[in-house]
Write a protein that holds these residues in place. Structure first.
Motif, short mmCIF file in Angstrom:
data_model
loop_
_atom_site.label_atom_id
_atom_site.label_comp_id
_atom_site.label_asym_id
_atom_site.label_seq_id
_atom_site.Cartn_x
_atom_site.Cartn_y
_atom_site.Cartn_z
N GLU A 33 0.80 -1.23 0.00
CA GLU A 33 0.00 0.00 0.00
C GLU A 33 0.84 1.28 0.00
O GLU A 33 0.29 2.38 -0.05
CB GLU A 33 -0.95 -0.01 1.21
N VAL B 259 3.45 4.07 -1.54
CA VAL B 259 3.76 4.65 -2.85
C VAL B 259 4.84 5.69 -2.66
O VAL B 259 4.83 6.40 -1.65
CB VAL B 259 2.50 5.36 -3.43
N HIS C 223 6.44 9.20 -4.08
CA HIS C 223 6.41 10.34 -4.98
C HIS C 223 7.78 10.99 -4.88
O HIS C 223 8.53 10.74 -3.94
CB HIS C 223 5.29 11.32 -4.60
N ARG D 121 4.05 7.95 0.54
CA ARG D 121 2.62 8.13 0.75
C ARG D 121 2.00 6.77 1.03
O ARG D 121 2.50 5.76 0.53
CB ARG D 121 1.93 8.73 -0.50
N TRP D 122 0.91 6.76 1.79
CA TRP D 122 0.20 5.52 2.08
C TRP D 122 -1.13 5.54 1.35
O TRP D 122 -2.01 6.31 1.69
CB TRP D 122 -0.01 5.38 3.59
N ASN D 123 -1.23 4.71 0.33
CA ASN D 123 -2.49 4.61 -0.41
C ASN D 123 -3.43 3.71 0.37
O ASN D 123 -3.51 2.51 0.12
CB ASN D 123 -2.20 4.08 -1.82
N HIS D 124 -4.15 4.32 1.30
CA HIS D 124 -4.99 3.59 2.24
C HIS D 124 -6.28 3.17 1.54
O HIS D 124 -6.91 3.99 0.87
CB HIS D 124 -5.29 4.49 3.45
N GLY E 149 -7.82 6.76 1.24
CA GLY E 149 -7.13 7.40 0.11
C GLY E 149 -5.68 7.69 0.44
O GLY E 149 -5.11 7.11 1.36
N MET E 150 -5.09 8.61 -0.32
CA MET E 150 -3.65 8.86 -0.21
C MET E 150 -3.33 9.65 1.06
O MET E 150 -3.69 10.81 1.18
CB MET E 150 -3.22 9.64 -1.46
N PRO F 42 4.42 11.60 -9.09
CA PRO F 42 4.72 10.20 -9.41
C PRO F 42 5.94 10.07 -10.33
O PRO F 42 6.31 11.01 -11.04
CB PRO F 42 3.45 9.71 -10.11
#
Ligand code: C2E
Ligand code: MG
Ligand code: MG
Ligand code: MG
Length: 292
Positions: free
Chosen positions: A39, A41, A43, A63-66, A70-71, A266
């Motif tokens: 989970e 990501v 950047h 970042r944590w794409n929960h 969400g981010m 990204p």
């Protein structure tokens, strides 16, 4: 009446507190397997040379794409991860993923740039840190000279004896070391010479009002002058305006990072910038301040 209102307020306050601490507990539990669940990501925020205008590096920012929320930004979960220790797994993942990305850009034929990663105080104190870093580099055949490790001034000063040993070990691997959030801790410029630091990152709290606050302007100029005399590169972080950029150029700062050029984006955005030769426009003459 006032008493009832006060009662309501404190009641609502308690409910908020309970909800927030419940949320924190949930997040802390979910942090346990966050790496395994894939989970996280990365950047990347460009760092630009004030001499050439080119992108010379990027900072990897996690970042944590929960799945539900969400981010999430680092401020939402890094402090929790530091409390419960999952920061070590997170920082190690970031390190490997950053090395992988660095090589992916190279293989795509893009110009080589530096990759900076952040280490928390806990990661910095890991016994096997040297192996962790060596393994991440080897796994992706990444050039150690292109890897930069950011350690905050606070983490560095927590245990000076350990810091001297660990920084020496990391330097043996050939990586660059950067002192993050400089100016926010208890260190003095004199400490700079004790550590094998290559880069000094001036904290954004000094840059924010650099144009209007003469004290911060003086601190920034003194930091640049001293760091450069000690042979270190100086980066200003949180550069948001053209005025700040011009001030830093006049102050002979080496590099800038901030929303003025780009936030963290990204990996494919960075690839596009590098392909298109995106750069700072330094064509404006280095005007001396008219009031000077
Ligand atoms: P930092 O290392 O000082 O990173 C800079 C932070 O400032 C980033 O926030 C970045 O997005 C933000 N920033 C950059 N330019 C500007 C600007 O012009 N204006 C403003 N207002 N902000 C700017 P982010 O991504 O939320 O990261 C916050 C902090 O979280 C980082 O501060 C770093 O201490 C920590 N962090 C991020 N990734 C990692 C990681 O992988 N491991 C560890 N241990 N900490 C991390
Ligand atoms: Mg940093
Ligand atoms: Mg910083
Ligand atoms: Mg900072």
């Amino acid at each position: 009446d006032a008493k009832a209102q006060g009662g309501n307020r404190s009641c609502r306050f308690d409910a908020d507190m309970a909800e927030r601490s419940g949320e924190r507990r949930r997040l802390r539990e979910e942090l346990q397997g966050v790496v395994e669940r894939g989970e996280l990501v990365l950047h990347f925020q460009p760092q630009l040379s004030l001499h050439s205008g080119h992108i010379v590096g990027v900072e990897a920012l996690v970042r944590w794409n929960h799945p539900q929320q969400g981010m999430l930004l680092p401020g939402d979960f890094i402090p929790l991860a530091e409390e419960c220790g999952s920061i070590v797994a997170i920082d190690s993942w970031v390190l490997r993923e950053a090395c992988r990305q660095m090589q992916a850009w190279r293989e795509a034929g893009l110009p080589p740039i530096r990759m900076a990663v952040n280490f928390s105080a806990r990661q910095f104190r890991q016994r096997a840190l040297r192996e962790t870093v060596a393994d991440a580099l080897a796994a992706h055949a990444a050039d150690p000279r292109c890897l930069e490790i950011e350690i905050t001034e606070g983490a560095m000063m927590q245990d000076m004896t350990a810091a001297i040993r660990v920084t020496a070990q990391l330097k043996e691997l050939g990586v660059r070391l950067s002192l993050d959030d400089f100016g926010t801790g208890y260190s003095s410029l004199a400490y700079l010479s004790r550590f094998p630091i290559d880069v000094v990152k001036i904290d954004q709290s000094f840059i924010r009002d650099i144009v209007t606050n003469p004290a911060n302007a003086a601190i920034v100029q003194a930091t640049v002058a001293m760091s450069q005399k000690l042979g270190k590169v100086v980066i200003a972080e949180g550069v948001e305006t053209e005025e700040q950029l011009q001030f830093l150029r006049r102050s002979d700062c080496d590099e800038v990072q901030g929303f003025r050029f780009s936030p963290a984006v990204p990996a494919d955005e960075i690839a596009r910038m590098l392909r298109e030769g995106a750069r700072l426009d330094l064509s404006a003459p280095l005007a001396q301040d008219a009031r000077e």
